[in-house]
Design a protein around this motif. Sequence first.
Motif, PDB file in Angstrom:
ATOM      1  N   GLY A 135      27.826 -27.552  15.683  1.00 34.53           N
ATOM      2  CA  GLY A 135      27.803 -28.999  15.550  1.00 34.53           C
ATOM      3  C   GLY A 135      26.779 -29.522  14.566  1.00 34.53           C
ATOM      4  N   GLN A 136      26.267 -28.642  13.702  1.00 33.99           N
ATOM      5  CA  GLN A 136      25.308 -29.087  12.694  1.00 33.99           C
ATOM      6  C   GLN A 136      26.016 -29.949  11.644  1.00 33.99           C
ATOM      7  OE1 GLN A 136      22.055 -28.291  12.820  1.00 33.99           O
ATOM      8  NE2 GLN A 136      22.094 -26.737  14.418  1.00 33.99           N
ATOM      9  N   ALA A 137      25.271 -30.827  11.008  1.00 34.30           N
ATOM     10  CA  ALA A 137      25.857 -31.705   9.999  1.00 34.30           C
ATOM     11  C   ALA A 137      25.516 -31.287   8.577  1.00 34.30           C
ATOM     12  CB  ALA A 137      25.388 -33.147  10.220  1.00 34.30           C
ATOM     13  N   TRP A 138      24.451 -30.480   8.427  1.00 33.81           N
ATOM     14  CA  TRP A 138      24.001 -30.071   7.093  1.00 33.81           C
ATOM     15  C   TRP A 138      24.216 -28.571   6.919  1.00 33.81           C
ATOM     16  CZ3 TRP A 138      22.360 -33.301   3.243  1.00 33.81           C
ATOM     17  CH2 TRP A 138      22.093 -34.620   3.614  1.00 33.81           C
ATOM     18  N   LEU A 139      24.951 -28.184   5.878  1.00 32.65           N
ATOM     19  CA  LEU A 139      25.159 -26.770   5.574  1.00 32.65           C
ATOM     20  C   LEU A 139      23.950 -26.254   4.802  1.00 32.65           C
ATOM     21  CD1 LEU A 139      27.259 -24.438   5.730  1.00 32.65           C
ATOM     22  CD2 LEU A 139      27.972 -25.102   3.421  1.00 32.65           C
ATOM     23  N   PRO A 140      23.314 -25.192   5.261  1.00 37.47           N
ATOM     24  CA  PRO A 140      22.133 -24.678   4.562  1.00 37.47           C
ATOM     25  C   PRO A 140      22.456 -24.200   3.140  1.00 37.47           C
ATOM     26  CG  PRO A 140      22.292 -23.759   6.766  1.00 37.47           C
ATOM     27  CD  PRO A 140      23.587 -24.457   6.496  1.00 37.47           C
ATOM     28  N   GLN A 141      21.465 -24.251   2.305  1.00 34.43           N
ATOM     29  CA  GLN A 141      21.587 -23.719   0.949  1.00 34.43           C
ATOM     30  C   GLN A 141      21.389 -22.216   0.987  1.00 34.43           C
ATOM     31  OE1 GLN A 141      19.064 -25.653  -1.961  1.00 34.43           O
ATOM     32  NE2 GLN A 141      18.873 -23.771  -3.176  1.00 34.43           N
ATOM     33  N   LEU A 142      22.317 -21.469   0.410  1.00 33.72           N
ATOM     34  CA  LEU A 142      22.203 -20.016   0.289  1.00 33.72           C
ATOM     35  C   LEU A 142      22.018 -19.675  -1.185  1.00 33.72           C
ATOM     36  CD1 LEU A 142      23.279 -20.117   3.204  1.00 33.72           C
ATOM     37  CD2 LEU A 142      24.702 -18.132   2.673  1.00 33.72           C
ATOM     38  N   ASP A 143      20.912 -19.003  -1.497  1.00 38.60           N
ATOM     39  CA  ASP A 143      20.570 -18.696  -2.889  1.00 38.60           C
ATOM     40  C   ASP A 143      20.991 -17.279  -3.270  1.00 38.60           C
ATOM     41  OD1 ASP A 143      19.352 -21.176  -3.073  1.00 38.60           O
ATOM     42  OD2 ASP A 143      17.399 -20.398  -2.463  1.00 38.60           O
ATOM     43  N   GLU A 144      21.302 -17.102  -4.528  1.00 38.86           N
ATOM     44  CA  GLU A 144      21.633 -15.782  -5.056  1.00 38.86           C
ATOM     45  C   GLU A 144      20.437 -14.836  -4.958  1.00 38.86           C
ATOM     46  OE1 GLU A 144      24.501 -14.714  -6.089  1.00 38.86           O
ATOM     47  OE2 GLU A 144      25.688 -16.547  -6.377  1.00 38.86           O
ATOM     48  N   LEU A 145      20.723 -13.546  -4.937  1.00 42.71           N
ATOM     49  CA  LEU A 145      19.685 -12.522  -4.885  1.00 42.71           C
ATOM     50  C   LEU A 145      18.820 -12.587  -6.147  1.00 42.71           C
ATOM     51  CD1 LEU A 145      18.797  -9.983  -3.175  1.00 42.71           C
ATOM     52  CD2 LEU A 145      20.269  -8.654  -4.683  1.00 42.71           C
ATOM     53  N   VAL A 146      17.489 -12.626  -5.954  1.00 43.77           N
ATOM     54  CA  VAL A 146      16.563 -12.693  -7.091  1.00 43.77           C
ATOM     55  C   VAL A 146      15.444 -11.679  -6.887  1.00 43.77           C
ATOM     56  CG1 VAL A 146      17.025 -15.120  -7.581  1.00 43.77           C
ATOM     57  CG2 VAL A 146      15.188 -14.512  -6.003  1.00 43.77           C
ATOM     58  N   ASP A 147      14.796 -11.293  -7.965  1.00 45.08           N
ATOM     59  CA  ASP A 147      13.668 -10.369  -7.880  1.00 45.08           C
ATOM     60  C   ASP A 147      12.469 -11.053  -7.211  1.00 45.08           C
ATOM     61  OD1 ASP A 147      15.032  -8.294  -9.104  1.00 45.08           O
ATOM     62  OD2 ASP A 147      14.382  -8.869 -11.119  1.00 45.08           O
ATOM     63  N   PHE A 148      11.686 -10.238  -6.540  1.00 45.79           N
ATOM     64  CA  PHE A 148      10.551 -10.749  -5.764  1.00 45.79           C
ATOM     65  C   PHE A 148       9.534 -11.473  -6.646  1.00 45.79           C
ATOM     66  CE2 PHE A 148       6.275 -10.138  -3.985  1.00 45.79           C
ATOM     67  CZ  PHE A 148       6.428 -10.707  -2.730  1.00 45.79           C
ATOM     68  N   ALA A 149       9.146 -10.875  -7.761  1.00 44.86           N
ATOM     69  CA  ALA A 149       8.066 -11.427  -8.582  1.00 44.86           C
ATOM     70  C   ALA A 149       8.352 -12.836  -9.087  1.00 44.86           C
ATOM     71  CB  ALA A 149       7.751 -10.482  -9.746  1.00 44.86           C
TER      72      ALA A 149
END
Length: 235
Positions: A135-149
Amino acid sequence: MLTCYAPDLHPGQPAYTLSEEESKHAVRVLRLGSGAPVALVDGRGGRYQAVVADANPKRCQLRLTAHEAVLPRSYVTHVAVAPTKNLDRMEWFVEKAVEVGVERISFLRCARSERRELKLERLEKIAVSALKQSGQAWLPQLDELVDFAPFVAAAEAATTFIAHLEEGERTALAQVAAAGPGCCVLIGPEGDFTPEEIALALGRGIRPVTLGPSRLRTETAALAAVFTAQLVRER
């Protein structure tokens, strides 16, 4: 009541047509007929009430009856995690994190990462399913895989924390996460962050935290961070 995801729905629309997949589920599986109530979420803070106007199994048409705008949370929970080799465990984390309440999930490629590539399509579908179920109203942002640094270099140090397993002084996340408008917690791969990665984060002013006395799996640690932030938010 059936809840459907309608990302292209906007306030003021008098009607909406479900996708073929959602239409089939509503009409063929749940056997909804004309006049049956349906809830809709757009993933951008909008909740809608509707009734079935035409129970077509391929293009089920709804008549909208009410709209509620849900404001975004003032406290933002962001988890940056190195995805596990077994993708099922990341799928589990995304599902549960959305149910509990997370605003953003980033994926890190670390020195000890066993998974070097990641396709978001499956995880995005799981996030949508969890959004509807909870029942959440906001879909979370999912980010692409990135390097740690580069991720660490761009992070806001004051509200970013690293949960590592190396010896040294660490503060409970619950004690430090409440100071700002949100928090970003870095969770390493199965083999943990390397000493060099930890030093890089600390050198940027990112503070080390602990999620408790137990040694947690990657996906469990990431979910524990979401739970902790949720408790902070409620206080």
